[in-house]
Scaffold this motif. Structure first.
Motif, mmCIF file in Angstrom:
data_model
loop_
_atom_site.group_PDB
_atom_site.id
_atom_site.type_symbol
_atom_site.label_atom_id
_atom_site.label_comp_id
_atom_site.label_asym_id
_atom_site.label_seq_id
_atom_site.Cartn_x
_atom_site.Cartn_y
_atom_site.Cartn_z
ATOM 1 N N ASN A 208 0.798 -1.236 0.000
ATOM 2 C CA ASN A 208 0.000 0.000 0.000
ATOM 3 C C ASN A 208 0.828 1.282 0.000
ATOM 4 O OD1 ASN A 208 -2.466 -1.468 0.067
ATOM 5 N ND2 ASN A 208 -2.286 -1.677 2.285
ATOM 6 N N CYS A 209 2.119 1.185 -0.285
ATOM 7 C CA CYS A 209 2.931 2.401 -0.315
ATOM 8 C C CYS A 209 2.511 3.318 -1.468
ATOM 9 C CB CYS A 209 4.422 2.075 -0.396
ATOM 10 S SG CYS A 209 4.950 1.391 -1.984
ATOM 11 N N GLY A 210 1.943 2.731 -2.532
ATOM 12 C CA GLY A 210 1.463 3.548 -3.644
ATOM 13 C C GLY A 210 0.387 4.524 -3.199
ATOM 14 N N ASP A 211 -0.479 4.069 -2.278
ATOM 15 C CA ASP A 211 -1.520 4.953 -1.738
ATOM 16 C C ASP A 211 -0.899 6.073 -0.910
ATOM 17 O OD1 ASP A 211 -3.429 3.305 -2.905
ATOM 18 O OD2 ASP A 211 -3.616 2.058 -1.108
ATOM 19 N N ASP A 212 0.170 5.752 -0.167
ATOM 20 C CA ASP A 212 0.848 6.760 0.648
ATOM 21 C C ASP A 212 1.464 7.844 -0.236
ATOM 22 O OD1 ASP A 212 0.203 5.242 2.875
ATOM 23 O OD2 ASP A 212 2.134 4.212 2.927
ATOM 24 N N VAL A 213 2.093 7.418 -1.330
ATOM 25 C CA VAL A 213 2.698 8.378 -2.255
ATOM 26 C C VAL A 213 1.619 9.262 -2.877
ATOM 27 C CG1 VAL A 213 4.006 8.632 -4.405
ATOM 28 C CG2 VAL A 213 4.693 6.904 -2.742
ATOM 29 N N LYS A 214 0.516 8.645 -3.268
ATOM 30 C CA LYS A 214 -0.579 9.397 -3.881
ATOM 31 C C LYS A 214 -1.120 10.452 -2.920
ATOM 32 C CE LYS A 214 -5.049 8.802 -6.213
ATOM 33 N NZ LYS A 214 -6.049 7.814 -6.678
ATOM 34 N N ARG A 215 -1.340 10.060 -1.654
ATOM 35 C CA ARG A 215 -1.852 11.011 -0.662
ATOM 36 C C ARG A 215 -0.881 12.181 -0.461
ATOM 37 N NH1 ARG A 215 -4.023 6.360 1.916
ATOM 38 N NH2 ARG A 215 -2.053 6.001 3.014
ATOM 39 N N ALA A 216 0.411 11.869 -0.425
ATOM 40 C CA ALA A 216 1.416 12.916 -0.222
ATOM 41 C C ALA A 216 1.399 13.913 -1.380
ATOM 42 C CB ALA A 216 2.798 12.289 -0.079
ATOM 43 N N ILE A 217 1.346 13.399 -2.607
ATOM 44 C CA ILE A 217 1.349 14.288 -3.773
ATOM 45 C C ILE A 217 0.079 15.136 -3.812
ATOM 46 C CG2 ILE A 217 1.366 14.381 -6.297
ATOM 47 C CD1 ILE A 217 3.042 11.808 -6.271
ATOM 48 N N LEU A 218 -1.054 14.522 -3.523
ATOM 49 C CA LEU A 218 -2.315 15.271 -3.512
ATOM 50 C C LEU A 218 -2.277 16.409 -2.493
ATOM 51 C CD1 LEU A 218 -5.009 12.460 -3.899
ATOM 52 C CD2 LEU A 218 -4.569 14.352 -5.485
ATOM 53 N N GLU A 219 -1.732 16.121 -1.312
ATOM 54 C CA GLU A 219 -1.649 17.169 -0.291
ATOM 55 C C GLU A 219 -0.730 18.292 -0.738
ATOM 56 O OE1 GLU A 219 -0.021 17.727 4.260
ATOM 57 O OE2 GLU A 219 -1.081 15.857 3.771
ATOM 58 N N LEU A 220 0.394 17.941 -1.360
ATOM 59 C CA LEU A 220 1.318 18.966 -1.845
ATOM 60 C C LEU A 220 0.668 19.825 -2.920
ATOM 61 C CD1 LEU A 220 4.638 16.887 -2.069
ATOM 62 C CD2 LEU A 220 4.045 18.596 -0.353
ATOM 63 N N LYS A 221 -0.130 19.202 -3.777
ATOM 64 C CA LYS A 221 -0.791 19.942 -4.850
ATOM 65 C C LYS A 221 -1.945 20.804 -4.330
ATOM 66 C CE LYS A 221 -1.850 17.514 -8.572
ATOM 67 N NZ LYS A 221 -1.330 18.256 -9.758
ATOM 68 N N GLU A 222 -2.769 20.215 -3.472
ATOM 69 C CA GLU A 222 -3.995 20.893 -3.053
ATOM 70 C C GLU A 222 -3.775 21.903 -1.930
ATOM 71 O OE1 GLU A 222 -6.571 17.665 -2.113
ATOM 72 O OE2 GLU A 222 -6.792 17.005 -4.198
ATOM 73 N N LYS A 223 -2.935 21.558 -0.950
ATOM 74 C CA LYS A 223 -2.733 22.449 0.193
ATOM 75 C C LYS A 223 -1.579 23.419 0.004
ATOM 76 C CE LYS A 223 -4.694 19.492 3.810
ATOM 77 N NZ LYS A 223 -4.447 18.869 5.153
ATOM 78 N N HIS A 224 -0.551 22.964 -0.732
ATOM 79 C CA HIS A 224 0.645 23.799 -0.867
ATOM 80 C C HIS A 224 0.860 24.293 -2.296
ATOM 81 C CE1 HIS A 224 1.737 22.635 3.234
ATOM 82 N NE2 HIS A 224 1.456 21.384 2.900
ATOM 83 N N HIS A 225 -0.047 23.921 -3.208
ATOM 84 C CA HIS A 225 -0.032 24.395 -4.594
ATOM 85 C C HIS A 225 1.255 24.033 -5.335
ATOM 86 C CE1 HIS A 225 -3.553 26.530 -3.222
ATOM 87 N NE2 HIS A 225 -2.841 27.158 -2.302
ATOM 88 N N ALA A 226 1.755 22.836 -5.072
ATOM 89 C CA ALA A 226 2.951 22.358 -5.772
ATOM 90 C C ALA A 226 2.646 22.207 -7.265
ATOM 91 C CB ALA A 226 3.405 21.019 -5.198
ATOM 92 N N LYS A 227 3.549 22.730 -8.083
ATOM 93 C CA LYS A 227 3.380 22.646 -9.531
ATOM 94 C C LYS A 227 4.431 21.738 -10.170
ATOM 95 C CE LYS A 227 1.393 27.297 -9.881
ATOM 96 N NZ LYS A 227 1.370 27.541 -8.418
ATOM 97 N N LYS A 228 5.446 21.411 -9.395
ATOM 98 C CA LYS A 228 6.528 20.544 -9.871
ATOM 99 C C LYS A 228 6.879 19.584 -8.737
ATOM 100 C CE LYS A 228 8.178 24.552 -12.448
ATOM 101 N NZ LYS A 228 9.228 25.581 -12.567
ATOM 102 N N LEU A 229 7.544 18.468 -9.070
ATOM 103 C CA LEU A 229 7.777 17.450 -8.046
ATOM 104 C C LEU A 229 9.156 16.821 -8.155
ATOM 105 C CD1 LEU A 229 6.412 15.775 -5.727
ATOM 106 C CD2 LEU A 229 5.897 14.062 -7.475
ATOM 107 N N VAL A 230 9.799 16.635 -6.996
ATOM 108 C CA VAL A 230 11.010 15.821 -6.874
ATOM 109 C C VAL A 230 10.621 14.551 -6.131
ATOM 110 C CG1 VAL A 230 13.320 15.648 -5.893
ATOM 111 C CG2 VAL A 230 12.522 17.835 -6.834
#
Length: 560
Positions: A208-230
């Motif tokens: 289930n680590c894929g779900d953890d990664v997905k949640r992290a990216i969604l939070e970065l995009k939605e709460k912190h407005h991330a437009k690029k990713l490392v």
């Protein structure tokens, strides 16, 4: 004509009969060899057990013989006895019943190396550097690390009493803990590197680590407005194949081929495609890798590179492209057996061509150009097999001095941190904490008080060169040069502590921050001075350069 046709049919039938007969003979011959050698093994073991001068351990001898047999195949086909099943389950699920702490051997005793934040060890008050004395009344002062680990692990909900010796305390301390289900986060940290670049670190490919990664990216995009990713896969040893597919699918369209497997048994020939709609296919992406990035990490990295979905930065990956499947054996043991090889979208295999000759860290060694095959990414970029994934932008590795290596190996940094924590309840916040002159001078005094000594690797190598030069009678011609060079390479603690102060300060800073702010704090601090993170941000802030690296015909770049 009819007779001629009949003869042809008869001949074919005869050839078919002979072919079947040969197959049958070959199969029978192989079965006989198996039965013969198993009988020899059984009779040999029986004779050893009866007549060997000393008593023998049947479990140890059989385990050794199995391990040595499997070593002749590949490094990943292994036997897992019943007593090691907990560790195996932890590798695949990231969960176990215990107290939540890393332990290690320090001299002749076992200590807490790092308690996990939020779990029984940390909540009860155990600290890094605590020396185990007793566990539930069992004296463990001379126990091996594995034995102490076995006593700490157990059924969830059970209590245990731990007695430790702590620096700065006159008497032993006793702690009462209740074992919990310990789940080690596959994503130990995620956050923002600047106002528009998000960062996610994945530690392992557990369930289930894929779900953890997905949640992290969604939070970065939605709460912190991330437009690029490392996306950081450095030192990620891999894990579950299906999780690699799920994670790659976050960035590529449904139906894209991510990886395929091919084996001797056609059952293992499979093609894994992105099964669902992606999370984001346009967000600029950088994937960080190094020599410790292996297996599932290489699947994700290879798919991202082959599909030209993002830029790969770092160092060439480990080169593990072999698929393992577990098979149940008797008495609750298992065989993890290699059944196939991985192939990423371009068609190349990520397995090292020769996995018996690797670097010291296990990663891919030098491969002759004659053994490497060229492949192409979707955009037509040239990529190669031969072992591992070569980054689009290679970063030269950093090496520690001999002094720093010995300070770590001899627990100087660890023990100083333990002593420091006993005298200081708090330190500055992660973003502000630095090693001051006063702290560094204190560390220098501590090292000198411990009668610390170390060897120079360069000096040892020079001595070997000098020996060769003497044998070849070149030494006398360059005696003065050799003498001067030896003097320069000889260890000098005062000189080296000053010369390598920056890297030693980094080591001290990391060890102290993990004591007060645990793993998340350590990662957050390390990101500030991380060379590869800096390169990643530079690339993502220069979209022309980012796009040029993904264009057809680009040349692999190397940067110091």
């Amino acid at each position: 004509m009819k007779n001629k046709y009949t003869k042809i049919v008869a001949s074919l039938l005869l050839l078919g009969t002979l072919f079947v007969g040969l197959l049958s003979f070959d199969r029978d011959s192989k079965n006989f060899k198996i039965a013969k050698n198993l009988d020899i093994y059984y009779s040999l073991f029986r004779e050893l057990n009866l007549f060997y001068v000393d008593s023998i351990s049947p479990e140890k001898i059989v385990k050794t013989s199995i391990d040595k047999m499997l070593e002749t195949l590949d490094p990943y086909t292994v036997y897992i006895p019943e007593q090691d099943m907990d560790d195996f389950e932890f590798m695949t699920t990231g969960e176990y019943g215990g107290i939540g702490a890393v332990i290690s051997k320090h001299d002749d005793h076992v200590v807490v190396a790092e308690p996990y934040e939020g779990f029984p060890a940390q909540k009860s008050g155990l600290k890094a550097g605590d020396e185990f004395l007793e566990i539930d009344g069992v004296d463990v002062r001379k126990h091996k690390t594995q034995d102490v680990s076995s006593l700490l692990k157990g059924n969830i909900g059970e209590t245990l009493k731990i007695k430790v010796k702590r620096v700065g305390e006159k008497s032993p301390l006793t702690f009462k803990l209740t074992r919990e289900k310990i789940h080690v986060d596959a994503v130990p940290y995620y956050g923002m590197l600047n106002e528009d670049v998000g960062y996610v670190r994945l530690k392992s490919f557990t369930l289930n680590c894929g779900d953890d990664v997905k949640r992290a990216i969604l939070e970065l995009k939605e709460k912190h407005h991330a437009k690029k990713l490392v996306f950081d896969l450095r030192s990620n040893p891999g894990g579950l194949l299906i999780e690699a597919v799920k994670i790659a699918n976050l960035f590529v369209n449904k139906g894209e081929e991510i990886v395929s497997t091919k084996g001797k048994v056609t059952t293992w020939d499979k093609v894994y495609k992105a099964p669902v709609a992606p999370l984001d296919t346009v967000m600029p992406l950088v994937v960080l890798v190094n020599r410790g990035s292996a297996s599932a990490s290489e699947i994700v990295t290879g798919a991202i590179q082959d599909l030209d979905r993002g830029v790969v930065i770092g160092r060439r990956t480990f080169g593990k492209g072999l698929v393992q499947t577990t098979r149940d054996l008797s008495y609750n043991s298992k065989l993890k057996v290699t059944t196939a090889k991985y192939y990423i979208p371009s068609g190349r295999c990520i397995q090292a061509l020769d996995y018996s000759h690797r670097n010291e860290d296990g990663s891919v060694g030098t491969i002759p150009d004659s053994l490497i095959t060229e492949f192409s990414t979707r955009n037509g970029r040239k990529v190669y097999d031969g072992g591992g994934i070569t980054p689009d932008l290679e970063i030269a590795p950093e090496y520690f001095s001999s002094l720093s290596i010995h300070l770590i190996r001899d627990f100087m940094v660890f023990d100083y941190a333990t002593d420091f924590v006993s005298k200081h309840k708090t330190i500055a916040p992660v973003e502000d904490f630095e090693i001051t002159d006063e702290m560094y001078n204190d560390f220098v005094s501590y090292v000198k008080s411990q009668d610390f000594t170390y060897e120079s690797i360069s000096e040892k190598l020079l001595e070997k060169v000098m020996e060769k030069a003497k044998k070849e009678k070149y030494y006398d011609l360059s005696k003065d040069d050799f003498t001067q060079l030896k003097e320069k390479l000889a260890p000098n603690l005062d000189k080296d502590l000053e010369a390598f102060r920056p890297e030693i300060c980094d080591l001290l800073k990391g060890e102290l921050i993990v004591r007060y702010y645990y793993q998340k704090g350590q990662i957050e601090s390390a990101l500030k001075d991380d060379i590869e993170i800096k390169k990643a941000k530079d690339i993502l802030n220069d979209m022309d350069k980012y796009n040029s690296l993904l264009e057809s015909g680009r040349v692999i770049k190397h940067e110091d």
